[in-house]
Design a protein around this motif. Structure first.
Motif, PDB file in Angstrom:
ATOM      1  N   LEU A 189      39.001  50.187  35.898  1.00  0.00           N
ATOM      2  CA  LEU A 189      38.656  49.856  37.288  1.00  0.00           C
ATOM      3  C   LEU A 189      38.389  48.366  37.545  1.00  0.00           C
ATOM      4  O   LEU A 189      38.931  47.796  38.495  1.00  0.00           O
ATOM      5  CB  LEU A 189      37.467  50.706  37.742  1.00  0.00           C
ATOM      6  N   PRO A 190      37.570  47.711  36.718  1.00  0.00           N
ATOM      7  CA  PRO A 190      37.308  46.286  37.011  1.00  0.00           C
ATOM      8  C   PRO A 190      38.588  45.439  36.974  1.00  0.00           C
ATOM      9  O   PRO A 190      38.701  44.453  37.689  1.00  0.00           O
ATOM     10  CB  PRO A 190      36.355  45.862  35.893  1.00  0.00           C
ATOM     11  N   ARG A 226      31.033  38.415  39.595  1.00  0.00           N
ATOM     12  CA  ARG A 226      30.606  39.621  38.864  1.00  0.00           C
ATOM     13  C   ARG A 226      31.732  40.135  37.998  1.00  0.00           C
ATOM     14  O   ARG A 226      31.547  40.492  36.845  1.00  0.00           O
ATOM     15  CB  ARG A 226      30.215  40.726  39.854  1.00  0.00           C
ATOM     16  N   ASN A 227      32.905  40.157  38.595  1.00  0.00           N
ATOM     17  CA  ASN A 227      34.059  40.692  37.873  1.00  0.00           C
ATOM     18  C   ASN A 227      34.339  39.895  36.593  1.00  0.00           C
ATOM     19  O   ASN A 227      34.716  40.459  35.581  1.00  0.00           O
ATOM     20  CB  ASN A 227      35.275  40.661  38.799  1.00  0.00           C
ATOM     21  N   VAL A 286      41.444  46.352  38.024  1.00  0.00           N
ATOM     22  CA  VAL A 286      42.155  46.544  39.296  1.00  0.00           C
ATOM     23  C   VAL A 286      41.840  45.385  40.223  1.00  0.00           C
ATOM     24  O   VAL A 286      42.713  44.821  40.872  1.00  0.00           O
ATOM     25  CB  VAL A 286      41.738  47.874  39.962  1.00  0.00           C
ATOM     26  N   TYR A 287      40.563  45.029  40.271  1.00  0.00           N
ATOM     27  CA  TYR A 287      40.129  43.974  41.200  1.00  0.00           C
ATOM     28  C   TYR A 287      40.430  42.586  40.652  1.00  0.00           C
ATOM     29  O   TYR A 287      40.126  41.587  41.267  1.00  0.00           O
ATOM     30  CB  TYR A 287      38.640  44.142  41.511  1.00  0.00           C
ATOM     31  N   PRO A 339      32.618  37.437  48.844  1.00  0.00           N
ATOM     32  CA  PRO A 339      33.819  37.660  48.022  1.00  0.00           C
ATOM     33  C   PRO A 339      33.787  36.882  46.707  1.00  0.00           C
ATOM     34  O   PRO A 339      34.237  37.372  45.675  1.00  0.00           O
ATOM     35  CB  PRO A 339      34.960  37.156  48.913  1.00  0.00           C
ATOM     36  N   GLY A 382      43.554  42.138  39.583  1.00  0.00           N
ATOM     37  CA  GLY A 382      44.993  42.043  39.819  1.00  0.00           C
ATOM     38  C   GLY A 382      45.830  42.226  38.565  1.00  0.00           C
ATOM     39  O   GLY A 382      46.980  41.795  38.499  1.00  0.00           O
ATOM     40  N   VAL A 383      45.254  42.880  37.539  1.00  0.00           N
ATOM     41  CA  VAL A 383      46.017  43.126  36.317  1.00  0.00           C
ATOM     42  C   VAL A 383      46.991  44.279  36.574  1.00  0.00           C
ATOM     43  O   VAL A 383      46.662  45.232  37.272  1.00  0.00           O
ATOM     44  CB  VAL A 383      45.041  43.483  35.164  1.00  0.00           C
ATOM     45  N   SER A 384      48.185  44.177  36.010  1.00  0.00           N
ATOM     46  CA  SER A 384      49.200  45.214  36.240  1.00  0.00           C
ATOM     47  C   SER A 384      48.750  46.540  35.634  1.00  0.00           C
ATOM     48  O   SER A 384      47.966  46.582  34.690  1.00  0.00           O
ATOM     49  CB  SER A 384      50.523  44.804  35.621  1.00  0.00           C
ATOM     50  N   ARG A 402      46.511  47.228  32.342  1.00  0.00           N
ATOM     51  CA  ARG A 402      45.179  47.820  32.533  1.00  0.00           C
ATOM     52  C   ARG A 402      44.982  48.971  31.575  1.00  0.00           C
ATOM     53  O   ARG A 402      43.966  49.089  30.909  1.00  0.00           O
ATOM     54  CB  ARG A 402      45.042  48.341  33.972  1.00  0.00           C
ATOM     55  N   ALA A 442      31.641  38.609  44.313  1.00  0.00           N
ATOM     56  CA  ALA A 442      32.352  39.749  43.723  1.00  0.00           C
ATOM     57  C   ALA A 442      33.211  39.295  42.558  1.00  0.00           C
ATOM     58  O   ALA A 442      33.229  39.899  41.486  1.00  0.00           O
ATOM     59  CB  ALA A 442      33.196  40.447  44.785  1.00  0.00           C
ATOM     60  N   THR A 443      33.919  38.186  42.761  1.00  0.00           N
ATOM     61  CA  THR A 443      34.765  37.658  41.706  1.00  0.00           C
ATOM     62  C   THR A 443      33.922  37.210  40.512  1.00  0.00           C
ATOM     63  O   THR A 443      34.289  37.438  39.355  1.00  0.00           O
ATOM     64  CB  THR A 443      35.594  36.473  42.253  1.00  0.00           C
ATOM     65  N   LYS A 483      31.891  47.626  43.940  1.00  0.00           N
ATOM     66  CA  LYS A 483      31.445  46.264  44.225  1.00  0.00           C
ATOM     67  C   LYS A 483      30.846  45.625  42.986  1.00  0.00           C
ATOM     68  O   LYS A 483      31.061  44.447  42.708  1.00  0.00           O
ATOM     69  CB  LYS A 483      30.423  46.282  45.354  1.00  0.00           C
ATOM     70  N   ALA A 484      30.084  46.406  42.217  1.00  0.00           N
ATOM     71  CA  ALA A 484      29.461  45.862  41.019  1.00  0.00           C
ATOM     72  C   ALA A 484      30.508  45.360  40.038  1.00  0.00           C
ATOM     73  O   ALA A 484      30.334  44.332  39.401  1.00  0.00           O
ATOM     74  CB  ALA A 484      28.574  46.923  40.359  1.00  0.00           C
ATOM     75  N   VAL A 485      31.634  46.066  39.943  1.00  0.00           N
ATOM     76  CA  VAL A 485      32.644  45.640  38.967  1.00  0.00           C
ATOM     77  C   VAL A 485      33.626  44.645  39.566  1.00  0.00           C
ATOM     78  O   VAL A 485      34.601  44.278  38.919  1.00  0.00           O
ATOM     79  CB  VAL A 485      33.422  46.827  38.356  1.00  0.00           C
ATOM     80  N   GLY A 486      33.383  44.203  40.793  1.00  0.00           N
ATOM     81  CA  GLY A 486      34.167  43.073  41.289  1.00  0.00           C
ATOM     82  C   GLY A 486      34.988  43.306  42.541  1.00  0.00           C
ATOM     83  O   GLY A 486      35.788  42.443  42.905  1.00  0.00           O
ATOM     84  N   ALA A 487      34.816  44.455  43.207  1.00  0.00           N
ATOM     85  CA  ALA A 487      35.548  44.658  44.454  1.00  0.00           C
ATOM     86  C   ALA A 487      34.941  43.773  45.532  1.00  0.00           C
ATOM     87  O   ALA A 487      33.724  43.747  45.709  1.00  0.00           O
ATOM     88  CB  ALA A 487      35.478  46.119  44.884  1.00  0.00           C
ATOM     89  N   ARG A 488      35.790  43.057  46.236  1.00  0.00           N
ATOM     90  CA  ARG A 488      35.304  42.228  47.347  1.00  0.00           C
ATOM     91  C   ARG A 488      35.153  43.109  48.581  1.00  0.00           C
ATOM     92  O   ARG A 488      35.775  44.179  48.646  1.00  0.00           O
ATOM     93  CB  ARG A 488      36.297  41.099  47.623  1.00  0.00           C
ATOM     94  N   PRO A 489      34.370  42.658  49.551  1.00  0.00           N
ATOM     95  CA  PRO A 489      34.207  43.473  50.771  1.00  0.00           C
ATOM     96  C   PRO A 489      35.551  43.882  51.368  1.00  0.00           C
ATOM     97  O   PRO A 489      35.726  45.004  51.825  1.00  0.00           O
ATOM     98  CB  PRO A 489      33.448  42.535  51.715  1.00  0.00           C
ATOM     99  N   MET A 494      42.910  43.290  45.025  1.00  0.00           N
ATOM    100  CA  MET A 494      43.513  44.572  44.650  1.00  0.00           C
ATOM    101  C   MET A 494      44.902  44.667  45.250  1.00  0.00           C
ATOM    102  O   MET A 494      45.126  44.316  46.393  1.00  0.00           O
ATOM    103  CB  MET A 494      42.643  45.715  45.175  1.00  0.00           C
ATOM    104  N   ARG A 495      45.797  45.146  44.467  1.00  0.00           N
ATOM    105  CA  ARG A 495      47.165  45.248  44.955  1.00  0.00           C
ATOM    106  C   ARG A 495      47.300  46.378  45.962  1.00  0.00           C
ATOM    107  O   ARG A 495      46.612  47.390  45.882  1.00  0.00           O
ATOM    108  CB  ARG A 495      48.101  45.479  43.782  1.00  0.00           C
ATOM    109  N   GLU A 537      41.103  55.426  33.305  1.00  0.00           N
ATOM    110  CA  GLU A 537      41.157  54.813  34.635  1.00  0.00           C
ATOM    111  C   GLU A 537      39.801  54.264  35.055  1.00  0.00           C
ATOM    112  O   GLU A 537      39.718  53.247  35.734  1.00  0.00           O
ATOM    113  CB  GLU A 537      41.658  55.828  35.667  1.00  0.00           C
TER     114      GLU A 537
END
Lengths: 300, 394
Positions: free
Chosen positions: A122-123, A97-98, A125-126, A91, A128-130, A134, A94-95, B306-312, B1-2, A118
């Motif tokens: 996408l990035p 990378r983001n 979204v992960y 995890p 937590g931006v509103s 976004r 992932a953060t 995942k590449a753009v930051g999604a966690r498992p 993610m919300r 959209e």
């Protein structure tokens, strides 16, 4: 491979965007160990523009995945954005990378049935931006890649060049420190490819995001400020550090490193000390040296 | 993610494959609908039976030889009308005591015949059980005392024997002996598949003579109040035991009958629901299957995310929500279908059906749980995908 820190504007100390020290990556395939990378050391500084070249199977894709935090080395030390990758759980990777990496792929990898804006958002979204923010940021980013008029188009309604621009906008919307582009022009015709390349170079120059590009194309590679040639899992040539070719002498085949001597600007860029977050900066005098500011839109 | 975002993504994914989503849901829809429908039928039947048992009359006490238990063979009754007199003395009021001696017999009228149940009874029957007449009169004390050959017909018997004329005053041959029709019962309808209008009442004395017996099958007592009903039962059983030491007697109340019937029907409803539950389970397996397909199909999407930051966990939640959405939408649709079908069955067929809130809550809850249970494995698989491998997939 420490770049000669010419005019140390930002208090001299420069944190490398990515630092790989003697990194190796071994795969287990049916019980047999296959070494894809055998001790690669490489430092990417903020604002760098480097090309990763080499024949297929040379390990450049493996290195690319490692640099992007998609994979972990089986040996050596890899530090991305100041964080040691081996100490991070999935995890956290992932953060990481983001926050620090933007990817551009040969096959674009856009979500189908999803609008350009959209896709770009996408990035975020992960992160937590509103939703509203976004969309604003994604729209602004699409404007910067020349697609401000195509916000709600879907990938199947766009040309290859436009799709790759969307992908570039997606990679940069998080304001990463490194943009990793894997054969970004590989699926495009030469005119469109050139336009996309110019866009990448322009963004590199303007925002100071380091651009690391994997490519087969010698012409494309020749435009980078620094070229790293790989073969059989090792770096056989680094235009920024000619001595790097010492590790393991390239086996048989062509003496490719020699061809790289004709590179145009081996002179290291004094990479914008302004840092990320100042997109239209271009403050570094060196940035102007690229001299290419495509505004032709490049829709093929 | 919300979470809101995750819901939106899951919904989009289902929309992208409308037909497949619909077919997957169909399994859950059928499962939930059948649970709701079968539970409704079970509940409806139980309610109807309870109504009918209560409709027999209130504070009823049935005294029979043998023990009233499921699976016990009926016992030949040693009771006679003398025992009835003894019970009447215990009760203290002859109007509260009814008897029956019943047997199947063929009833004939002219060329028509009908096999029915002939009940030998006292004139007290309509007061003890709640029965009303459509026409004519019921038996009287004199009819019983004089073994008069008069009969009161159930609605079905009256229709079968006298489809086109008034049965009152007509002759009916019961087991070959002629009786005069003096009354016709108001119809009662069916109960547990038994036609309650298929009977003929004659004086108990006439019935005994007809079959050449002194026996009485059972005694029914209408207790004066609910509080002393058990005590009265005990006193009656004690008196009968004194008179017939070799035989056991039971006195059961409506409440006890209801309890036994309720248990049987409850088990029946449970079995029906369990069978329907199996189809819901099969629907769940279908969901699991389609989710695994979905994960495989969208491997590249997962790699990109995942590449753009999604966690498992982000990926896992996305796919889990997708599965839960499939089963809950399917569950709601199934509930609507089940309720609609149950209402149709109740309205258009003799089978009663009653919707209960708990069966709806249960069906919906189970469908959501099915989504979670059968979505977890595909979701975990998606969450654990190696982004490098996922991105390479074509």
């Amino acid at each position: 491979m420490t770049e000669p820190a010419v005019a140390d504007r930002s208090a001299g100390e420069r944190v490398p965007a990515i630092e790989a020290v003697d990194v190796s990556r071994t795969y287990q395939l049916d019980g047999v160990s296959v070494a894809a990378l055998r001790g690669v050391s490489l430092t990417v500084q903020p604002g760098d523009y480097l090309a990763l070249v080499g024949p297929s199977g040379s390990g450049k894709s493996t290195l690319m995945h490692l640099l992007g935090g998609l994979d972990r080395p089986t040996g050596g030390r890899l530090v991305i954005g100041g964080r040691d990758v081996n100490a991070l759980a999935p995890p956290e990777m992932a953060t990481l990378r983001n926050e620090t990496i933007g990817f551009v792929f040969q096959a674009f990898h856009l979500l189908p049935r999803t609008s350009a804006v959209e896709n770009v958002a996408l990035p975020l979204v992960y992160r937590g931006v509103s939703a509203r923010q976004r969309r604003e940021r994604a729209a602004a980013m699409l404007g910067r890649v020349g697609l401000g008029h195509r916000l709600d188009h879907r990938p199947n309604q766009m040309s290859g060049g436009e799709q790759q621009r969307v992908a570039i906008a997606r990679a940069l919307v998080t304001e990463p420190t490194v943009l990793l582009a894997d054969e970004p022009t590989g699926n495009l015709d030469s005119v469109t490819g050139a336009a996309v390349l110019e866009l990448l170079e322009q963004l590199n120059a303007e925002s100071g995001v380091a651009l690391v590009m994997v490519t087969h194309d010698q012409e494309v590679a020749a435009r980078a400020h620094r070229r790293i040639t790989m073969r059989d899992g090792v770096v056989v040539a680094d235009s920024a550090d000619p001595s790097s070719a010492h590790d393991r002498p390239p086996s048989v085949d062509h003496g490719r490193p020699a061809t790289l001597v004709s590179a145009p600007s081996a002179e290291p860029r004094s990479a914008s000390g302004s840092g990320p977050g100042h997109p239209s900066g271009g403050s570094g005098g060196a940035a102007g040296a690229t001299g290419r500011l495509p505004h032709d839109g490049g829709t093929a | 993610m919300r979470v809101a975002e995750a819901w939106r993504v899951a919904l989009d994914a289902l929309r992208a494959n409308r037909l497949r989503s619909a077919l997957t849901m169909l399994g859950v829809i059928i499962g939930v609908a059948s649970v709701v429908l079968l539970v409704a039928i079970g509940t409806g039947t139980k309610q109807k039976v309870e109504q009918q048992v209560e409709g027999l009359g209130s504070n009823l006490l049935l005294v029979v030889p043998g023990r009233i238990e499921v699976g016990n063979a009926p016992v030949v009754s040693p009771l006679t009308l003398k025992d009835v007199d003894a019970v009447t003395r215990v009760v203290g009021d002859p109007d509260r005591v009814a008897v029956t001696v019943a047997s199947g017999a063929t009833a004939r009228a002219g060329a028509r015949s009908d096999f029915t149940t002939v009940q030998g009874v006292l004139e007290t029957t309509p007061a003890v059980f709640t029965r009303s007449l459509a026409r004519g009169r019921y038996l009287t004390g004199t009819d019983v005392d004089t073994s008069r050959r008069v009969a009161v017909l159930g609605d079905s018997v009256a229709r079968a024997l006298f489809p086109d004329r008034d049965p009152l005053g007509q002759q009916v041959a019961l087991a070959g002996v002629r009786f005069r029709v003096i009354g016709v019962f108001a119809p009662l309808g069916q109960s547990l598949g038994v036609d309650r209008d298929d009977e003929v009442h004659v004086p108990v004395t006439a019935a005994q003579r007809l079959w050449g017996t002194q026996r009485v099958d059972g005694i029914a007592v209408k207790a004066p109040d609910r509080e002393r009903i058990d005590e009265l039962g005990e006193r009656i059983v004690a008196e009968l035991n004194r008179r017939h030491p070799d035989t056991e007697f039971s006195a059961v109340t409506q409440q006890q009958i209801l309890g036994v019937l309720g248990d049987i029907l409850g088990v029946l409803t449970g079995v029906l629901a369990a069978i329907a539950g199996i189809s819901l389970l099969v629907g769940g397996v279908g969901v699991s299957n389609i989710m695994l397909v979905s994960v495989r199909e969208r491997t590249r999407e997962i790699g990109l995310r995942k590449a753009v930051g999604a966690r498992p966990r982000d990926i896992g939640v996305q796919f889990l929500l997708e599965a839960v959405l499939l089963t809950t939408i399917g569950g709601l649709t199934g509930m609507a279908l089940g309720v609609g079908t149950a209402m149709l069955v109740d309205a258009l067929s003799p089978i009663p059906a009653a919707i209960t809130w708990w069966s709806l809550a249960l069906a919906f809850g189970v469908s959501a749980v099915v989504g979670i249970v059968f979505g977890v494995v595909p979701a975990q698989r998606a969450g654990r995908l190696d982004p490098v491998v996922a991105l390479r997939t074509e």
